[in-house]
Scaffold this motif. Structure first.
Motif, PDB file in Angstrom:
ATOM      1  N   GLU A 101       0.826  -1.212   0.000  1.00 53.72           N
ATOM      2  CA  GLU A 101       0.000   0.000   0.000  1.00 53.72           C
ATOM      3  C   GLU A 101       0.860   1.261   0.000  1.00 53.72           C
ATOM      4  OE1 GLU A 101      -3.216   0.075  -0.574  1.00 53.72           O
ATOM      5  OE2 GLU A 101      -3.028  -2.106  -0.787  1.00 53.72           O
ATOM      6  N   HIS A 102       1.947   1.225   0.744  1.00 62.03           N
ATOM      7  CA  HIS A 102       2.852   2.371   0.785  1.00 62.03           C
ATOM      8  C   HIS A 102       3.484   2.616  -0.577  1.00 62.03           C
ATOM      9  CE1 HIS A 102       5.983   5.112   2.135  1.00 62.03           C
ATOM     10  NE2 HIS A 102       6.888   4.310   1.627  1.00 62.03           N
ATOM     11  N   ILE A 103       3.921   1.557  -1.221  1.00 62.76           N
ATOM     12  CA  ILE A 103       4.556   1.686  -2.536  1.00 62.76           C
ATOM     13  C   ILE A 103       3.576   2.280  -3.546  1.00 62.76           C
ATOM     14  CG2 ILE A 103       5.501   0.399  -4.505  1.00 62.76           C
ATOM     15  CD1 ILE A 103       7.475   0.607  -2.224  1.00 62.76           C
ATOM     16  N   LYS A 104       2.356   1.785  -3.553  1.00 63.81           N
ATOM     17  CA  LYS A 104       1.373   2.283  -4.518  1.00 63.81           C
ATOM     18  C   LYS A 104       1.059   3.756  -4.277  1.00 63.81           C
ATOM     19  CE  LYS A 104      -3.033   1.171  -6.684  1.00 63.81           C
ATOM     20  NZ  LYS A 104      -4.142   0.192  -6.770  1.00 63.81           N
ATOM     21  N   LYS A 105       0.871   4.126  -3.024  1.00 62.38           N
ATOM     22  CA  LYS A 105       0.550   5.512  -2.701  1.00 62.38           C
ATOM     23  C   LYS A 105       1.689   6.451  -3.103  1.00 62.38           C
ATOM     24  CE  LYS A 105       0.653   6.877   1.607  1.00 62.38           C
ATOM     25  NZ  LYS A 105       0.273   7.082   3.036  1.00 62.38           N
ATOM     26  N   MET A 106       2.913   6.073  -2.772  1.00 67.03           N
ATOM     27  CA  MET A 106       4.052   6.925  -3.085  1.00 67.03           C
ATOM     28  C   MET A 106       4.297   7.017  -4.588  1.00 67.03           C
ATOM     29  SD  MET A 106       5.122   8.212  -0.290  1.00 67.03           S
ATOM     30  CE  MET A 106       6.710   8.849  -0.791  1.00 67.03           C
ATOM     31  N   ALA A 107       4.113   5.901  -5.293  1.00 65.46           N
ATOM     32  CA  ALA A 107       4.331   5.902  -6.738  1.00 65.46           C
ATOM     33  C   ALA A 107       3.360   6.832  -7.453  1.00 65.46           C
ATOM     34  CB  ALA A 107       4.207   4.485  -7.289  1.00 65.46           C
ATOM     35  N   LEU A 108       2.106   6.773  -7.071  1.00 65.29           N
ATOM     36  CA  LEU A 108       1.080   7.556  -7.744  1.00 65.29           C
ATOM     37  C   LEU A 108       1.078   9.020  -7.320  1.00 65.29           C
ATOM     38  CD1 LEU A 108      -1.859   4.985  -7.658  1.00 65.29           C
ATOM     39  CD2 LEU A 108      -0.420   5.577  -9.620  1.00 65.29           C
ATOM     40  N   ARG A 109       1.435   9.285  -6.079  1.00 60.48           N
ATOM     41  CA  ARG A 109       1.364  10.658  -5.573  1.00 60.48           C
ATOM     42  C   ARG A 109       2.653  11.448  -5.734  1.00 60.48           C
ATOM     43  NH1 ARG A 109      -1.955  10.245   0.209  1.00 60.48           N
ATOM     44  NH2 ARG A 109      -3.889   9.352  -0.642  1.00 60.48           N
ATOM     45  N   GLY A 110       3.789  10.763  -5.625  1.00 61.25           N
ATOM     46  CA  GLY A 110       5.016  11.529  -5.595  1.00 61.25           C
ATOM     47  C   GLY A 110       6.118  11.107  -6.541  1.00 61.25           C
ATOM     48  N   CYS A 111       5.888  10.054  -7.330  1.00 58.85           N
ATOM     49  CA  CYS A 111       6.980   9.514  -8.155  1.00 58.85           C
ATOM     50  C   CYS A 111       6.696   9.499  -9.644  1.00 58.85           C
ATOM     51  CB  CYS A 111       7.330   8.091  -7.690  1.00 58.85           C
ATOM     52  SG  CYS A 111       8.082   8.021  -6.055  1.00 58.85           S
ATOM     53  N   ASN A 112       5.702  10.285 -10.088  1.00 55.17           N
ATOM     54  CA  ASN A 112       5.478  10.444 -11.524  1.00 55.17           C
ATOM     55  C   ASN A 112       4.853   9.221 -12.193  1.00 55.17           C
ATOM     56  OD1 ASN A 112       5.682  12.202 -13.831  1.00 55.17           O
ATOM     57  ND2 ASN A 112       7.324  10.880 -14.607  1.00 55.17           N
ATOM     58  N   ALA A 113       4.219   8.322 -11.417  1.00 54.56           N
ATOM     59  CA  ALA A 113       3.589   7.146 -12.019  1.00 54.56           C
ATOM     60  C   ALA A 113       2.167   7.458 -12.470  1.00 54.56           C
ATOM     61  CB  ALA A 113       3.578   5.996 -11.033  1.00 54.56           C
ATOM     62  N   ARG A 114       1.851   7.052 -13.690  1.00 61.15           N
ATOM     63  CA  ARG A 114       0.476   7.154 -14.178  1.00 61.15           C
ATOM     64  C   ARG A 114      -0.340   5.971 -13.704  1.00 61.15           C
ATOM     65  NH1 ARG A 114      -1.712   5.368 -19.052  1.00 61.15           N
ATOM     66  NH2 ARG A 114       0.353   5.032 -19.957  1.00 61.15           N
ATOM     67  N   SER A 115       0.328   4.795 -13.590  1.00 61.16           N
ATOM     68  CA  SER A 115      -0.332   3.601 -13.065  1.00 61.16           C
ATOM     69  C   SER A 115       0.678   2.755 -12.323  1.00 61.16           C
ATOM     70  CB  SER A 115      -0.988   2.790 -14.190  1.00 61.16           C
ATOM     71  OG  SER A 115      -0.003   2.263 -15.066  1.00 61.16           O
ATOM     72  N   ALA A 116       0.181   1.978 -11.380  1.00 60.83           N
ATOM     73  CA  ALA A 116       1.030   1.093 -10.566  1.00 60.83           C
ATOM     74  C   ALA A 116       0.267  -0.205 -10.351  1.00 60.83           C
ATOM     75  CB  ALA A 116       1.362   1.748  -9.232  1.00 60.83           C
ATOM     76  N   GLU A 117       0.811  -1.298 -10.879  1.00 61.03           N
ATOM     77  CA  GLU A 117       0.102  -2.583 -10.853  1.00 61.03           C
ATOM     78  C   GLU A 117       1.006  -3.694 -10.336  1.00 61.03           C
ATOM     79  OE1 GLU A 117      -2.062  -5.688 -13.997  1.00 61.03           O
ATOM     80  OE2 GLU A 117      -1.011  -3.910 -14.738  1.00 61.03           O
ATOM     81  N   VAL A 118       0.498  -4.472  -9.376  1.00 63.53           N
ATOM     82  CA  VAL A 118       1.193  -5.676  -8.932  1.00 63.53           C
ATOM     83  C   VAL A 118       0.853  -6.791  -9.915  1.00 63.53           C
ATOM     84  CG1 VAL A 118       1.437  -7.404  -7.114  1.00 63.53           C
ATOM     85  CG2 VAL A 118       1.195  -4.995  -6.502  1.00 63.53           C
TER      86      VAL A 118
END
Length: 227
Positions: A175-192
């Motif tokens: 959950e932390h990885i997804k939140k940080m990727a989408l909010r602060g790391c320039n990710a348009r999508s994040a999928e496991v």
């Protein structure tokens, strides 16, 4: 190349003889590495014919695997010159051509149109820093020794890759990885894409067991369009 053939070739690579705990150096095993790359190629066409960068390449497992899957150009980046020398030997043993650069990920700049200084290159080729990277693959530090190290790798990967970033992270941090990727790391999508078992061997003196299985997620991150 079939999955078992890829796994077999990666299984023959030389790994860290004296891993550095401060860098969280652990080998990326052939089972998990082959499945990571095979998924990237066969599900998303993100390796063959693409420019692939392996962040924190260590001994070069993911870089070598990308070259075996016929990436157009492979770049391995690491802060540890001894690991880069091993990566060079592993590539040479399989007669593969990859570029290796000695750099801290935090200070990496692949977008400027200038040559990387020769002393930062560990092979004979000249390498232009203005390279266009399609795909980043990495097994970054989990951040257990230095908090936030994993996010530094992910943030830079999403700045560099134009197509996708494939990365391994502990399932417990999902959950932390997804939140940080989408909010602060320039990710348009994040999928496991899947959950894997990372067989962590007894590497350092403080390890009490011969091997520990850690649940890790294989992520695919898609960066926002570059301006």
């Amino acid at each position: 190349m079939k999955l078992k053939q890829l796994e077999g070739l990666l299984g023959g690579l030389t790994q860290f003889p004296n891993p550095k705990v401060e860098l969280e150096q652990y080998p990326t095993g052939p089972h998990i590495a082959s499945r990571m790359l095979y998924t990237a190629e066969n599900s998303f066409d993100d390796i063959t014919g693409k420019v692939v960068a392996d962040f924190g390449c260590g001994c070069g497992t993911l870089a070598v695997g990308s070259a075996l899957l016929e990436a157009e150009h492979v770049l391995g980046i690491d802060i540890d010159p001894q690991s880069l020398e091993l990566a060079q030997e592993n590539a040479a043993d399989l007669e593969l051509d990859i570029d290796l650069v000695w750099s801290d990920i935090k200070n990496l700049n692949l977008k400027v149109s200038q040559s990387i200084p020769q002393h930062l290159l560990l092979n004979r080729k000249q390498f232009s820093a203005g390279v266009h990277v399609d795909t980043v693959v990495m097994n970054p530090p989990f951040g257990t020794r230095r908090n936030g190290a994993d996010m530094e790798f992910l943030s830079m990967g999403l700045k560099v890759a134009s197509q996708a970033v494939y990365s391994l992270h502990k399932t417990s941090t999902r959950e932390h990885i997804k939140k940080m990727a989408l909010r602060g790391c320039n990710a348009r999508s994040a999928e496991v894409l899947c959950e894997l078992r990372y067989g962590l061997p007894q590497t350092y003196k403080f390890h009490k067991k011969k091997e520990v299985d850690i649940a890790v997620d294989l992520w695919r991150f898609v960066p926002k369009a570059q301006q």
